[in-house]
Design an enzyme around this catalytic site. Structure first.
Site, short mmCIF file in Angstrom:
data_model
loop_
_atom_site.label_atom_id
_atom_site.label_comp_id
_atom_site.label_asym_id
_atom_site.label_seq_id
_atom_site.Cartn_x
_atom_site.Cartn_y
_atom_site.Cartn_z
N GLU A 1 -5.82 47.97 -10.25
CA GLU A 1 -6.14 46.89 -11.20
C GLU A 1 -5.09 45.78 -11.30
O GLU A 1 -4.74 45.35 -12.39
CB GLU A 1 -6.38 47.50 -12.59
CG GLU A 1 -7.47 48.54 -12.58
CD GLU A 1 -7.73 49.17 -13.95
OE1 GLU A 1 -6.97 48.89 -14.89
OE2 GLU A 1 -8.69 49.94 -14.05
N GLU B 1 -14.87 55.61 -9.19
CA GLU B 1 -14.96 56.00 -10.61
C GLU B 1 -16.37 55.73 -11.14
O GLU B 1 -16.54 55.16 -12.22
CB GLU B 1 -13.92 55.23 -11.45
CG GLU B 1 -12.50 55.39 -10.94
CD GLU B 1 -11.45 54.68 -11.79
OE1 GLU B 1 -11.74 54.30 -12.93
OE2 GLU B 1 -10.32 54.50 -11.28
C1 GLA Z 1 -9.61 52.86 -15.15
C2 GLA Z 1 -8.63 53.79 -14.48
C3 GLA Z 1 -9.02 55.21 -14.68
C4 GLA Z 1 -9.45 55.51 -16.10
C5 GLA Z 1 -10.54 54.59 -16.49
C6 GLA Z 1 -11.02 54.93 -17.87
O1 GLA Z 1 -10.73 52.68 -14.41
O2 GLA Z 1 -8.48 53.55 -13.11
O3 GLA Z 1 -7.94 56.02 -14.35
O4 GLA Z 1 -8.37 55.36 -16.96
O5 GLA Z 1 -10.02 53.28 -16.43
O6 GLA Z 1 -11.30 56.28 -18.01
#
Ligand code: GLA
Length: 485
Positions: A258, A389
């Site tokens: 990020e 994710e």
């Molecule tokens: C981001 C992070 C994850 C997690 C999500 C929320 O995507 O990369 O590790 O913290 O937020 O669960």
């Protein structure tokens, strides 16, 4: 695989044409997938006689995508014998997805869920990979609070520097459980995605200050580079080093998470959120990495250090969210190119093996074309893409009631179905290999979308969302079968 399902043969040309003409669903017009009645949960699948419907047009016969569509009957109508038969109808997710696109299927677990028998049974049955939700983040490996009190020394090259103690215990105990499973089940091994080495969030603020105390001034770049190298070296050697008991267990690491801003696709700065105080113990939106470097230097260096200390068998990723947004995507692509440009031998240059598209999507976002074209753009730069994710936020009219949940389950199934078709479509392109799909959790019960979260996302309306493949009772939801086919 024993199958007596309705088979729909849809040519990739047809899927592609639908994608481009409708600009939305890859298989939206192959209605049968979406029009299956799901008035009952998936345990009640019963199978109709085989029918083959062809939607092929013209004379071209490219690779076929076979979509099997189960017929649903009422739960109470299903006999025990039928239930047993149904269990044979589907492969576990890991086998089904591997057979279809040759990809790993992962889920995130944490130190609590991994100890839950229901979760563990699902993980070992259906998944070939896991990501630890928090336990490998700097937040967990380093100490919380305004300063670090456990300081020792370490050598980086010829330099001896002060370093904080790293607490491997919790993550190790999770690794040990996976290791034991792998030793006992060599044919059903589970591998781990390391998440994450460098992130502006969930990292203690003291890590950036002199004496590891946030009340002191920030360190300079030179000192921060030594700390960064030491941290990456220590974590990678512990989990992936030749002498590590975990050698071979990790298939990849998210090196940087990020680092691109949602505002205009520039690099994330330290003024993303004006209400976040610089003096906080840790940050959610603002980046202290930026405060010290004011450039992408820390990202490039992180990939250089990861390349120096990770064995070649461990893939290195950049990972981000809102990754289909066109402006942010452009920023991410520029960053990937910058990392790529510095590629070189371990110890000399960077290495980047792939792009992690986080995939925190919703029942209506992204559209199929946006997904596949985005994956293609990233693939053109780095080759491999993983969805790291994946979960789906509920629609705006979802109110948490049983009635609304039934509708929501159907919407979620449709979106996962559209998405999976565009994943297959993207994977069929020369430029991109979709090498993994990781769901951000196993059961809805444990999803971060079930409660308001201080680290972003979360549930803003006070009801529990239902973003994953298993329900709160750890039962398979209708959307499970999108991937198990
Ligand atoms: C981001 C992070 C994850 C997690 C999500 C929320 O995507 O990369 O590790 O913290 O937020 O669960």
């Amino acid at each position: 695989m024993k199958k007596r399902n309705i088979l729909l043969r849809v040519t990739t040309v047809f899927v592609a044409a639908t994608l481009f003409l409708n600009g939305c669903t890859a298989g939206g017009s192959t209605a049968p997938v979406n029009s299956v009645s799901t008035e009952n949960p998936p345990v009640s699948v019963s199978v109709s006689e085989e029918v083959v419907a062809s939607t092929e047009t013209g004379t071209s016969t490219p690779n076929e995508i076979i979509i099997s569509v189960p017929q649903w009957t009422k739960k109470e109508d299903v006999t025990d014998e039928q239930k047993e038969e149904q269990a044979d109808e589907y492969l576990p997710l890991r086998d089904a997805v591997d057979a279809k696109i040759g990809a790993l299927v992962g889920c995130c677990v944490n130190n609590t869920t991994i100890k839950n028998k229901n979760v563990w049974n699902i993980v070992t049955e259906d998944f070939s990979a896991v990501t630890f939700e928090n336990e490998l983040k700097p937040q967990s490996l380093l100490q919380w609070g305004s300063k670090c009190t456990e300081i020792t020394t370490a050598k980086i090259g010829k330099k001896t520097i002060d370093v904080p103690t790293i607490h491997f215990f919790t993550a190790d105990s999770m690794c040990n459980k996976i290791l034991k499973w792998n030793e006992e089940n060599p044919d059903r091994k589970i591998v781990i995605r390391g998440h994450v080495l460098v992130w502006h969030s969930q990292t203690p603020e003291w890590f950036f200050h002199e004496g590891y105390d946030k009340s002191n001034p920030y360190v300079d770049k030179k000192t921060m580079n030594l700390r960064l190298e030491w941290y990456i070296k220590t974590v990678l050697e512990h989990y992936c080093g030749e002498d590590s008991k975990y050698a071979g267990l990790f298939y990849a690491w998210d090196v940087v998470n990020e680092a691109v801003s949602d505002n205009g696709g520039k690099l994330r700065s330290d003024s993303e959120n004006s209400s976040e105080k610089a003096s906080a113990d840790y940050h959610n939106n603002n980046s202290t990495w930026w405060t010290i470097y004011q450039s992408n230097e820390y990202i490039i260096n992180a990939f250089k250090y990861a390349n120096k200390y990770a064995p070649e068998s461990v893939e290195l990723y950049y990972n981000d969210y809102n990754e289909c947004d066109s402006t942010k995507r452009q920023g991410i692509i520029e960053l990937l190119k910058a990392i790529k440009e510095e590629e070189g031998e371990p110890g000399k240059g960077t290495r980047i093996d792939g792009m992690g598209m986080q995939g925190h999507y919703s029942v209506s976002y992204p559209e199929s074309f946006a997904f596949s074209s985005t994956a293609q753009m990233y693939g053109k730069v780095v080759g491999k893409v993983m969805i790291t994710e994946l979960d789906l936020k509920a629609s705006s009219d979802y109110d948490g009631s049983a009635e609304s949940k039934e509708k929501e389950y159907e919407k979620i199934k449709k979106q996962y179905s559209r998405l999976y078709k565009s994943i297959q479509y993207a994977d069929s392109m020369d430029e991109v290999d979709i090498a993994g799909i990781t769901f951000w959790g196993v059961s809805d019960k444990d999803s971060w979308l079930q409660s308001t979260s201080s680290i972003g996302g979360g549930n803003s309306k006070g009801y529990k969302q239902c973003p994953l493949l298993f329900d709160e009772k750890y039962e398979k939801k209708p959307c499970y079968y999108v991937f198990a086919e």
